[in-house]
Scaffold this active site. Structure first.
Site, PDB file in Angstrom:
ATOM      1  N   GLY A  18       0.795  -1.234   0.000  1.00  0.00           N
ATOM      2  CA  GLY A  18       0.000   0.000   0.000  1.00  0.00           C
ATOM      3  C   GLY A  18       0.823   1.277   0.000  1.00  0.00           C
ATOM      4  CB  SER A  19       4.309   2.177  -0.882  1.00  0.00           C
ATOM      5  OG  SER A  19       4.421   1.707  -2.205  1.00  0.00           O
ATOM      6  CG  ASN A  20       1.963   3.098  -5.579  1.00  0.00           C
ATOM      7  OD1 ASN A  20       2.490   4.074  -6.094  1.00  0.00           O
ATOM      8  ND2 ASN A  20       2.506   1.886  -5.609  1.00  0.00           N
ATOM      9  CG  LEU A 103     -11.303  -5.554 -10.639  1.00  0.00           C
ATOM     10  CD1 LEU A 103     -11.306  -4.062 -10.311  1.00  0.00           C
ATOM     11  CD2 LEU A 103     -12.086  -6.331  -9.589  1.00  0.00           C
ATOM     12  CG  HIS A 119       1.322  -2.423 -15.321  1.00  0.00           C
ATOM     13  ND1 HIS A 119       1.363  -3.538 -14.514  1.00  0.00           N
ATOM     14  CD2 HIS A 119       2.026  -2.754 -16.440  1.00  0.00           C
ATOM     15  CE1 HIS A 119       2.045  -4.495 -15.110  1.00  0.00           C
ATOM     16  NE2 HIS A 119       2.460  -4.045 -16.273  1.00  0.00           N
ATOM     17  CD  GLU A 188       4.604   1.742  -9.163  1.00  0.00           C
ATOM     18  OE1 GLU A 188       3.996   1.005  -9.929  1.00  0.00           O
ATOM     19  OE2 GLU A 188       4.930   1.391  -8.011  1.00  0.00           O
TER      20      GLU A 188
HETATM   21  C1  GRF Z   1       3.299  -1.329  -7.521  1.00  0.00           C
HETATM   22  O1  GRF Z   1       4.551  -1.462  -8.124  1.00  0.00           O
HETATM   23  C2  GRF Z   1       2.189  -1.396  -8.536  1.00  0.00           C
HETATM   24  O2  GRF Z   1       2.495  -0.771  -9.739  1.00  0.00           O
HETATM   25  C3  GRF Z   1       2.091  -2.891  -8.746  1.00  0.00           C
HETATM   26  O3  GRF Z   1       2.207  -3.424  -7.452  1.00  0.00           O
HETATM   27  C4  GRF Z   1       3.009  -2.549  -6.660  1.00  0.00           C
HETATM   28  C5  GRF Z   1       2.219  -2.210  -5.433  1.00  0.00           C
HETATM   29  O4  GRF Z   1       2.979  -1.523  -4.473  1.00  0.00           O
HETATM   30  N1  GRF Z   1       0.868  -3.244  -9.427  1.00  0.00           N
HETATM   31  P1  GRF Z   1       2.269  -0.917  -3.166  1.00  0.00           P
HETATM   32  O5  GRF Z   1       1.364  -1.997  -2.592  1.00  0.00           O
HETATM   33  O6  GRF Z   1       1.500   0.294  -3.588  1.00  0.00           O
HETATM   34  O7  GRF Z   1       3.405  -0.584  -2.244  1.00  0.00           O
END
Ligand code: GRF
Length: 214
Positions: A18-20, A103, A119, A188
């Site tokens: 969940g870093s994003n 999905l 992605h 990202e």
């Molecule tokens: C990210 O690299 C995203 O692009 C890929 O999975 C990773 C998830 O990272 N689909 P996080 O869970 O957001 O840290």
């Protein structure tokens, strides 16, 4: 004078760290993303992203795919449950941020054109899992010179659909996978909140306003 828009409502789907998601929460807190995360949902009860949501006071829910499958559940059934959960939170956009399930229309038809995915590869390159690793391998084995990150609108095909943000990342055959992964994640974390802000800003006023009720 144009009236100020209310904050966009985001539902964020995660499967892991969940870093994003954190990048979205931080950008919303900082005011650089005019939005509020109204729901975090995961297919996995152990996703650390759920804890990040709770730490930020955001409702965190699980639709446990493995459990559902053990009880005879199917893909479309999972998607319908997830769609019900997400729809109850009335989002303007649904953001897949490290969500590791593909999905089907059973989910997508409820949020037509309003589901974004992140992605870690360029459009058309390395769809599916281990995209960073595969780019790293291709650099070493056959001289691939660049990879990248994209945010795109979700269609039923894996990691396809019209891109809304793309950034290239140069590859270096002497770089470790770990170092490349760190660089890709940094991109990202920067482009996801910016792309979400851009898509929210482009939503027509009437569409935006009709979801204000809750
Ligand atoms: C990210 O690299 C995203 O692009 C890929 O999975 C990773 C998830 O990272 N689909 P996080 O869970 O957001 O840290």
């Amino acid at each position: 004078m144009t009236p100020t828009r209310p904050l966009g409502r985001l539902a964020v789907l995660v499967s892991g760290n969940g870093s994003n998601l954190q990048a979205l929460l931080d950008a919303a807190d900082a005011g650089t993303l005019p939005a509020r995360v109204v729901l975090v949902a995961s297919d996995r009860p152990d996703a650390y992203g759920l804890q990040r949501a709770r730490d930020s006071g955001v409702p965190a829910h699980v639709v446990d795919w493995q459990r559902l499958r053990r009880h005879g559940g199917e893909r479309e059934g999972f998607d319908r449950r997830l769609a019900d959960l997400v729809a109850r939170h009335n989002p303007d956009l649904v953001v897949l941020a490290g969500f590791m399930r593909v999905l089907t229309p059973a989910f997508l038809r409820h949020f037509e054109g309003r589901v974004l995915n992140l992605h870690p590869a360029l459009p058309g390159a390395f769809p599916g899992v281990r995209a960073i690793e595969r780019a790293h391998e291709a650099c070493r084995a056959s001289g691939l010179r660049e990879t990248g990150v994209m945010v795109h609108r979700v269609v039923p095909e894996v990691d396809a659909g019209p891109p809304v943000a793309v950034e290239s990342i140069p590859l270096d055959p002497s770089e470790s996978l770990e170092a490349l992964t760190t660089r890709v994640h940094a991109v990202e974390h920067r482009i996801l909140p910016a792309a979400v802000a851009e898509v929210l800003a482009a939503l027509p006023d009437d569409e935006f306003a009709c979801r204000r009720a809750s």
